[in-house]
Design an enzyme around this catalytic site. Sequence first.
Site, PDB file in Angstrom:
ATOM      1  N   ASP A 285      38.938  42.033  49.026  1.00 18.13           N
ATOM      2  CA  ASP A 285      39.352  40.811  49.304  1.00 18.13           C
ATOM      3  C   ASP A 285      40.989  40.475  48.970  1.00 18.13           C
ATOM      4  O   ASP A 285      41.320  39.517  49.741  1.00 18.13           O
ATOM      5  CB  ASP A 285      38.599  39.782  48.260  1.00 18.13           C
ATOM      6  CG  ASP A 285      38.875  40.087  46.988  1.00 18.13           C
ATOM      7  OD1 ASP A 285      38.513  40.687  46.271  1.00 18.13           O
ATOM      8  OD2 ASP A 285      39.886  39.296  46.389  1.00 18.13           O
ATOM      9  N   HIS A 307      33.763  36.870  46.499  1.00 13.47           N
ATOM     10  CA  HIS A 307      35.249  36.681  46.636  1.00 13.47           C
ATOM     11  C   HIS A 307      35.741  36.673  48.050  1.00 13.47           C
ATOM     12  O   HIS A 307      36.668  35.995  48.419  1.00 13.47           O
ATOM     13  CB  HIS A 307      35.891  37.468  45.342  1.00 13.47           C
ATOM     14  CG  HIS A 307      36.059  37.027  44.276  1.00 13.47           C
ATOM     15  ND1 HIS A 307      36.650  37.961  43.145  1.00 13.47           N
ATOM     16  CD2 HIS A 307      35.720  35.643  43.589  1.00 13.47           C
ATOM     17  CE1 HIS A 307      36.691  36.943  42.142  1.00 13.47           C
ATOM     18  NE2 HIS A 307      36.200  35.916  42.642  1.00 13.47           N
TER      19      HIS A 307
END
Length: 338
Positions: A285, A307
Site C-alpha cells: 500500500d 489499507h
Amino acid sequence: MEMIEIDGSQGGGQLLRSALSLSLCTGIGFAMQDIRAKRPRPGLMRQHLTAVNAAARISGAQVEGAALGATTLRFAPGPVQAGDYQFAIGSAGSATLVLQTLLPALWQAASPSRLRLEGGTHNPMAPSADFISSCYLPALARMGVQAELQLHVPGFHPAGGGVLEATVQACPQLQAQAFSVRGPLQTLDAQVLVSGLPAAIGQRELDVLAQRFGVDAHPRHVRVVRPALGPGNVASMTVQHAAHVEHFDSHGERGLAAEDVAGRLAATVQAYLDGGACVGEHLSDQLLLPMALAGGGSFTTALISDHLRSNARLIEKFLPVEFDWQQRGPHWEVWVNR
C-alpha cells in the site's frame, strides 16, 4: 481553492497521512470528517497532529481543527518549500509515519531537504526505521528518488525518545517501475535490537532464526541500546532477492518468550519466501502513491489488504489515475493507469 471531502471513518491514521501527502503534492485542499471514528480512541492523536503540523509548516498551509482529539480537519496547502526541518512528536508515536507523510512532497521540491524527527522508531503498528532504510527507500530509488535515513537513537513504546535524520534530493519526475519478479534469493540477514533488556534475549532470538534459515547468529548482530530510554525489543530479517529487498520485524511483548518472538518472525518470512509474489503486504500500500505520481507501474503481492484498497480509492480522488488489481495464480497483480 478546490477542496475534497473525505469520510475519515473509512480508515485510520493512514487515511489522514495519505490525504496530507496528496494535498501537498497536488495543491488541492481537503476537509476530513469523523477522523478515526471507528478506533478505540477516535480523533487526532499526537503522531497524527505532528504530521498535520509538519505538513502545514513545509507548505505554509491554512489549517482548521489541528488539535488533540479533533475529529474534523480542514487543510489548505501552500507551495511546498524545501529546507532543514525538525519535528518532535513528544511521545512514542511513530516518527517513520510522519516521515512517509512528508517525503513525497519534499522530493517534488526544487532543492534538497533534511528532516530530523523525534519519537518512536520501532512501533508494532508502523514501519520501523529499519524497514524504511532497507525496503521502502530502495524501492523508491528504483523510481528515481534519492533519499537516505540515519537512525541515531532507537525509540520504543512507551518511552519514545528515538531520533531519525533523513535527507531527500529533488526528484521532479518519477520513473514508472514494475515490481513483478523478485529474482533469485541472494541473502538472508537477521538483526536484533534490545533496549533495557538483557542481550541474552536477543541472542536467543538469533539462535532460533539461525536454526530456521541458517543466518549468522554471531552476537555482533544483537544491538544493545545504551543508554536505554525504556524497554524494547525487535527481531528483524532482511530478505535480499536479485531484484527486490523486503524487511520483516517481530516485536517483543511483556510475557512473550524470545523464542516466540523469533518464531513469529520466522513464520512471516517463510510465508513470503514460499509465496512467490514480489512485494510484501506492508510495502504494497506504500507503493501506491509514488506509482500514481509516476503515472504508471505495477507490482505483485500476496493479498489485497484493506489499507491498499482504501489508499487506492483516496489517491484516485486527488490524481487522474485509476488502480486495478487481479488475481493471477497464487498472487495478485496491482497496476495503475492514467
